[in-house]
Each structure stands twice: as structure tokens, then as C-alpha cells.
Write a protein that holds these residues in place. Structure first.
Motif, PDB file in Angstrom:
ATOM      1  N   ASP A 222       0.823  -1.207   0.000  1.00  0.00           N
ATOM      2  CA  ASP A 222       0.000   0.000   0.000  1.00  0.00           C
ATOM      3  C   ASP A 222       0.861   1.263   0.000  1.00  0.00           C
ATOM      4  O   ASP A 222       0.427   2.327  -0.463  1.00  0.00           O
ATOM      5  N   GLU A 223       2.111   1.162   0.496  1.00  0.00           N
ATOM      6  CA  GLU A 223       3.021   2.310   0.449  1.00  0.00           C
ATOM      7  C   GLU A 223       3.594   2.500  -0.962  1.00  0.00           C
ATOM      8  O   GLU A 223       3.908   3.628  -1.366  1.00  0.00           O
ATOM      9  N   LEU A 224       3.734   1.422  -1.687  1.00  0.00           N
ATOM     10  CA  LEU A 224       4.299   1.483  -3.041  1.00  0.00           C
ATOM     11  C   LEU A 224       3.248   1.774  -4.099  1.00  0.00           C
ATOM     12  O   LEU A 224       3.554   2.309  -5.165  1.00  0.00           O
ATOM     13  N   LYS A 225       2.002   1.424  -3.809  1.00  0.00           N
ATOM     14  CA  LYS A 225       0.921   1.482  -4.799  1.00  0.00           C
ATOM     15  C   LYS A 225       0.766   2.853  -5.471  1.00  0.00           C
ATOM     16  O   LYS A 225       0.583   2.914  -6.694  1.00  0.00           O
ATOM     17  N   VAL A 251       7.082  -3.852  -8.482  1.00  0.00           N
ATOM     18  CA  VAL A 251       5.888  -3.741  -9.325  1.00  0.00           C
ATOM     19  C   VAL A 251       4.844  -4.769  -8.901  1.00  0.00           C
ATOM     20  O   VAL A 251       3.647  -4.478  -8.823  1.00  0.00           O
ATOM     21  N   GLY A 252       5.280  -5.984  -8.595  1.00  0.00           N
ATOM     22  CA  GLY A 252       4.341  -7.008  -8.136  1.00  0.00           C
ATOM     23  C   GLY A 252       3.659  -6.627  -6.837  1.00  0.00           C
ATOM     24  O   GLY A 252       2.465  -6.899  -6.647  1.00  0.00           O
ATOM     25  N   LYS A 253       4.392  -5.962  -5.948  1.00  0.00           N
ATOM     26  CA  LYS A 253       3.819  -5.586  -4.647  1.00  0.00           C
ATOM     27  C   LYS A 253       2.797  -4.459  -4.756  1.00  0.00           C
ATOM     28  O   LYS A 253       1.957  -4.303  -3.871  1.00  0.00           O
ATOM     29  N   THR A 254       2.866  -3.651  -5.829  1.00  0.00           N
ATOM     30  CA  THR A 254       1.905  -2.541  -5.938  1.00  0.00           C
ATOM     31  C   THR A 254       0.479  -3.052  -6.110  1.00  0.00           C
ATOM     32  O   THR A 254      -0.477  -2.385  -5.705  1.00  0.00           O
ATOM     33  N   GLY A 255       0.314  -4.209  -6.731  1.00  0.00           N
ATOM     34  CA  GLY A 255      -0.994  -4.871  -6.783  1.00  0.00           C
ATOM     35  C   GLY A 255      -2.062  -4.179  -7.596  1.00  0.00           C
ATOM     36  O   GLY A 255      -3.248  -4.357  -7.322  1.00  0.00           O
ATOM     37  N   VAL A 287      -1.938 -14.152  -5.716  1.00  0.00           N
ATOM     38  CA  VAL A 287      -3.068 -13.316  -6.138  1.00  0.00           C
ATOM     39  C   VAL A 287      -3.916 -14.090  -7.131  1.00  0.00           C
ATOM     40  O   VAL A 287      -3.400 -14.680  -8.081  1.00  0.00           O
ATOM     41  N   ARG A 288      -5.240 -14.100  -6.894  1.00  0.00           N
ATOM     42  CA  ARG A 288      -6.117 -14.846  -7.798  1.00  0.00           C
ATOM     43  C   ARG A 288      -7.267 -13.965  -8.252  1.00  0.00           C
ATOM     44  O   ARG A 288      -8.118 -13.561  -7.468  1.00  0.00           O
TER      45      ARG A 288
END
Length: 589
Positions: A222-225, A251-255, A287-288
Motif C-alpha cells: 500500500d506504500e508502493l501502490k 511492481v508485483g507488490k503494488t498490486g 493473487v487470484r
């Protein structure tokens, strides 16, 4: 023993030694060729034979080390290279390669020692210069790793200390201008996502790398998003491998959907290497969404289609080549027969000219006084001027035909030689895409950067097998046909149990007996315990679902036993859940 017998015995021994040496050379060359062709397992088998043929040679052990290394078997790679060093301690290349093995396995102390040894045994050489550069690179990596690790440790300490205290996000925190608590740079200034993003954009190589790693490890999604739109193009740009790997994780963590689209574009790109694709796959986590499942299925299907197309194209071209080569062979055979006949006729005509006192081509000799007055043929007939003119015409025509046929034959032979090279290349492609490298299970259980350097074929196989796993975990029943096709293309004996688990997750229990056998077996010595525990927890979960479809008391008892008496919490929790699920199902019956 008489002298003749001794000489004969000496000759026999010499011939035997020569044959032995030839076999050693053949095996060594074959092993090296297999390594270059991306077949390390086959290469190791051949090189072991070469080593046994010539026990004092260092080369087989050096290439054995390369073969084991490319398969991720660091222990045997180091052992083989140590033997090569023992037999030829002055070879700096051996020390450098041994350093690379130690470095990949995480034994940095021995890696540094081997770099020093390479410089010591060959000072002033290119090998020494490269060893110095590689040592400097390793020292810089260790320094940066320690700095990043200290930041990450501090971030984790702060997070653990404040985890139980609820806080309300401030506008600054949402915008990424607030620092992660406790994170400061070398000068004591607080580090924020925004500051680190600027370092990734404009900093030096080492600054970009450290900042990207810190973003990937010390900040939540949520900090990276809010910065996803800026991270995606940075991830897509060429950069140092470690920096780009970290940005893929960020990039994967931004979701956000745009980030997932970028990761899928990377995974399906023909220009990206498989280490980046593996990291992109790992960055998706668990993630699904329907979109993610469809994209992963499409990615796997694209891999299989590409592999099949490469093989089919090569096979079709091979068929055409063989037809063309047979046609050329027929033409060459016919030409050779004609050339032989013309050559023979020219020789006969030259004999006739000789009897007439003429030059071999039928022209007058320099000294015509030496010509016979009444030349005769062997049968007594006189040689006439008309005969000579006819022979000259025939000789000239034969010469012209021979020149044309010889030139045409050379052209066809050159074309056939080129076709043969192309056939060998295509045969190699077909063989490579009809067989699979047996990638060790220890590698399949890892994600970058823990996965060692591999051939492109091995990396592609790992990527496909991990896609199969992921689709199983996401319960993509619709993807079962694609998964079966992919397994037929990429299967590995080391991954068979995981494939059985994937099938079971999708409702196909055809390999349930293998899953049960794994539960009864001891933990494999070459598998990390945490990976084996995770595998068995997954099997237990599936066994609970399996019991909803069949009555098997022994399976129910196994689950009850694990729920009551299993030392591993993950397996025990899975067993408790499975036992409860199967009990409810039994009650409904």
C-alpha cells in the motif's frame, strides 16, 4: 622372448596406448559439445568416462565442474573443480571457475580466496585481471548487501515494535512522502518511497541497486501502490540485473492491474530472459483473479505453442532438406559416371594422338620432324587427317563437358555440405525440443535470485513447470488441457509429485497413490525441509478433498494421525482442516 616378439609386443602396446588416447580425446570433445548444446546431464556422464580414461588429466574435471554447475549441483561442481586444480594448480581459469561456484553457493570467503589464487598463479595475465575485477565486484556486492540488510533489519525491528499499535494513515504517508519508520540514509536523513524512487531514476549504479532492493524489502504494497505508474516503466528499462530484479518485485507488490499487465507482458516477451520471467511469476504471489488466471494460462499455452512450432518447423525443414539432398546425391552420382566416362575417353584420344605423333590435345608437336611418316592404328589401319580432325573435335567437346560438369559438381557438393550443416543444426533443435533437462527439485523449489545460472532450455523448463504449479494452486480447472499439454512437453521426473498434486487440485486424482507414497516416505535429504513441509501440507489438503469423493478409511486414518501427532505445524493445521472437512462431508452422506 626373441627380438621379433619383443618388437611385436612393443607395437601392440603402442597401438593400444594410441587407441586409449583417441578414446579419451573423443569422449572429452563429445562432453564439451554436449555442454555447449545445453545438455549438462548427458555431458557429465560422458566426461566421467573421459576422466576414467585418463586419470591424470585435469580437463575432464574442469568441464565436469561446468556441467554440475549448470545443473545447480554446487557440491559436485566444487569437488570436480578442486580435482582439476589439484592436477593443474597453475591454471588460473580453474581457480576462477571454482570461485564462481563458491560465489553462487554463497561461500563468499572461499570465493575470495580462489580469486586471490588465480592472481597468484598467473600474475600479469588476462585471467589475473579478470579475477581482480570479479573479486572487486564481489566485495562491492557484499558491502551493498550489508548496507541493504541493515536497512531491512531496522525496518523489520520498527514494524515489529509498532505492529500492535493501530495508526491512521496521514496524507503524507498515503502520498509516499512519509519515511518508513527508522529508515535513514548514510547521512541520517529519513528514507521515503519518493526519495528512493528518485535514487532509482537518477542515482549511480550502486545507488539504484540499493534503493530498488530497499523498496522491495522494506515497504508494504500500500506504500508502493501510489507510485505504480512510475515503477512500471523503470522495470521495463534495461538495467543491472539485481536492480531490475528488485524492481520487478516492487511492481508485483503494488498490486494494481497495470502492474500485472506489465508483468504478464514481460513473461510473454520473446526478448526477455527466463530469469526475469521467473521473478515476474514469483512476484504475482498467490493473487487470484479471473484475469490473472487467464493470463497465466495463456502464458503457459504460448510456451507450449512456441515449443511445438519450433519443433514442427524444424521437422518440416528437415524433411525438405533430406529430399533435396537425395536429389543432389542422385545428380552427383550421375555426374560422376559421366565424368569418369569422359575422362576415360580423353585418355583414349590422347593415346591416339600419341600414335599419330601429335601432342596430347591433338596439336602439332614443336618439332614436326619427329612425327612418324605413316602413323598406324594398332589394328593396322592408317591414321588419316579426317580421323585426327574428328578426334580433335571429340577431345575439345569432352574437355568442355568435363569443365562444365566438374564446376557443376563442385557447386552441388558445396550446396550439399551447407545442407548437411543445416541438417545437423535442425537435428540438434529437434532433439533439444523432444527431450527435457532433468532440473533438480532443489532448483524448482527456489525463486530468483536463488536460482543459479542455467541454459535457456533449462530455464524455460523451470518457468513452465512453475506455471503448472501456479495454475494448480489457483484451481484453474479450465486450464487442465493446457497443463497436460505442457507437462507432455516439459515433464521432469523431479517434478512428478508436484504435477500429481496439481492434477489433484484440479479434480484429477489419477496420481493419488504417488501422493500417499510421498507422505509415507522419509524427508528427502536433498530437499529443504520447509519446501517438503509445504508440499506435504498441500497433499494433506488435497487428501481431505479426495475423501469427499471416495471412501478410504486408511486415508482418513492418516489424516487423523497427522492432525493429532505431526511435529510440523503447517502439516498439522492442514490435517485438522482436512479432517473437519471430510467429517462434514461424511455426515452429509
Amino acid at each position: 622372448m626373441n627380438k621379433t616378439a619383443m618388437l611385436l609386443a612393443g607395437f601392440v602396446v603402442a597401438m593400444a596406448c594410441a587407441a586409449h588416447a583417441d578414446r579419451y580425446e573423443d569422449l572429452l570433445v563429445q562432453g564439451i559439445a554436449l555442454l555447449k548444446d545445453g545438455k549438462p546431464a548427458s555431458a557429465v556422464s560422458v566426461l566421467q568416462q573421459a576422466a576414467s580414461e585418463k586419470t591424470d588429466a585435469s580437463e575432464p574435471y574442469y568441464y565436469l565442474g561446468l556441467g554440475y554447475f549448470s545443473q545447480g549441483d554446487y557440491q559436485n561442481a566444487a569437488a570436480s573443480l578442486l580435482k582439476a586444480v589439484e592436477k593443474e594448480p597453475g591454471n588460473a581459469a580453474y581457480h576462477r571457475q571454482l570461485a564462481s561456484v563458491y560465489r553462487a553457493s554463497g561461500d563468499y570467503e572461499n570465493a575470495l580466496k580462489r580469486y586471490d589464487e588465480a592472481v597468484k598463479v598467473a600474475p600479469g595475465t588476462m585471467q589475473a585481471a579478470e579475477a581482480r575485477k570479479e573479486k572487486s565486484s564481489l566485495l562491492a556486492f557484499l558491502k551493498e548487501r550489508e548496507l541493504t540488510a541493515s536497512w531491512a533489519r531496522r525496518a523489520e525491528e520498527v514494524r515489529l515494535a509498532t505492529a500492535t499499535v493501530p495508526t491512521q494513515a496521514t496524507p503524507a504517508a498515503v502520498e509516499g512522502t512519509a519515511p518508513a519508520e527508522g529508515l535513514v540514509d548514510e547521512s541520517g536523513q529519513p528514507l521515503t518511497v519518493a526519495r528512493l524512487l528518485k535514487r532509482v531514476k537518477f542515482g549511480t549504479d550502486s545507488q539504484r541497486k540499493a534503493a530498488a532492493e530497499l523498496l522491495a524489502t522494506a515497504f508494504r504494497g500500500d506504500e508502493l501502490k501510489p507510485f505504480a505508474a512510475e515503477f512500471v516503466p523503470l522495470m521495463q528499462k534495461p538495467d543491472a540485473k539485481e536492480t531490475r530484479m528488485a524492481l520487478i518485485r516492487v511492481v508485483g507488490k503494488t498490486g494494481v492491474p497495470e502492474s500485472y499487465d506489465a508483468l504478464f507482458a514481460l513473461m510473454t516477451s520473446s526478448s526477455e530472459t527466463f530469469d526475469y520471467k521467473l521473478m515476474a511469476l514469483a512476484s504475482l504471489g498467490a493473487v487470484r483473479t479471473d484475469r490473472i488466471v487467464e493470463s497465466l494460462r495463456g502464458c503457459l499455452s504460448g510456451l507450449v505453442d512456441r515449443r511445438e512450432q519450433i519443433r514442427q518447423t524444424a521437422q518440416a525443414r528437415l524433411s525438405t532438406l533430406r529430399t533435396e539432398m537425395r536429389t543432389i546425391d542422385d545428380q552427383l552420382t550421375s555426374m560422376k559416371e559421366t565424368i569418369d566416362n569422359l575422362t576415360q575417353r580423353k585418355a583414349e584420344l590422347e593415346g591416339n594422338f600419341s600414335m599419330a605423333g601429335l601432342m596430347p590435345d591433338g596439336s602439332l608437336p614443336p618439332d614436326i620432324s619427329m612425327m612418324p611418316i605413316n602413323p598406324m592404328l594398332p589394328d593396322g589401319r592408317p591414321i588419316t587427317g579426317q580421323m585426327v580432325r574428328r578426334w580433335r573435335d571429340e577431345y575439345r567437346n569432352a574437355t568442355e563437358q568435363l569443365e562444365q560438369l566438374t564446376a557443376r559438381s563442385q557447386t552441388l557438393s558445396q550446396r550439399r555440405a551447407a545442407m548437411l550443416l543445416e541438417q545437423m543444426r535442425l537435428d540438434s533443435i529437434v532433439a533439444r525440443y523432444e527431450s527435457n533437462i532433468q532440473v533438480p527439485e532443489t532448483i524448482l523449489g527456489k525463486v530468483p535470485p536463488e536460482i543459479p545460472q542455467m541454459s535457456d532450455e533449462a530455464a524455460e523448463q523451470v518457468f513452465a513447470l512453475l506455471l503448472i504449479r501456479q495454475l494448480g494452486k489457483l484451481r484453474d480447472v479450465q486450464g487442465l488441457p493446457v497443463i497436460r499439454r505442457a507437462w507432455a512437453e516439459y515433464k521432469s521426473s523431479f517434478e512428478e509429485i508436484q504435477y500429481g498434486l496439481t492434477l489433484a487440485r484440479l479434480g484429477d486424482y489419477s496420481m493419488v497413490e504417488q501422493l500417499l507414497a510421498r507422505m509415507r516416505a522419509d524427508f528427502p535429504e536433498d530437499m529443504p525441509a520447509e519446501a517438503e513441509v509445504s508440499l506435504r501440507a498441500g497433499i494433506v489438503e488435497i487428501l481431505g478433498e479426495y475423501l469427499r469423493t471416495v471412501q478410504r478409511p486408511e486415508v482418513r486414518e492418516l489424516i487423523a494421525f497427522l492432525a493429532d501427532d505431526c511435529p510440523y505445524a503447517e502439516i498439522k493445521s492442514a490435517a485438522i482442516a482436512a479432517a473437519g472437512s471430510s467429517s462434514r462431508s461424511e455426515a452429509r452422506r
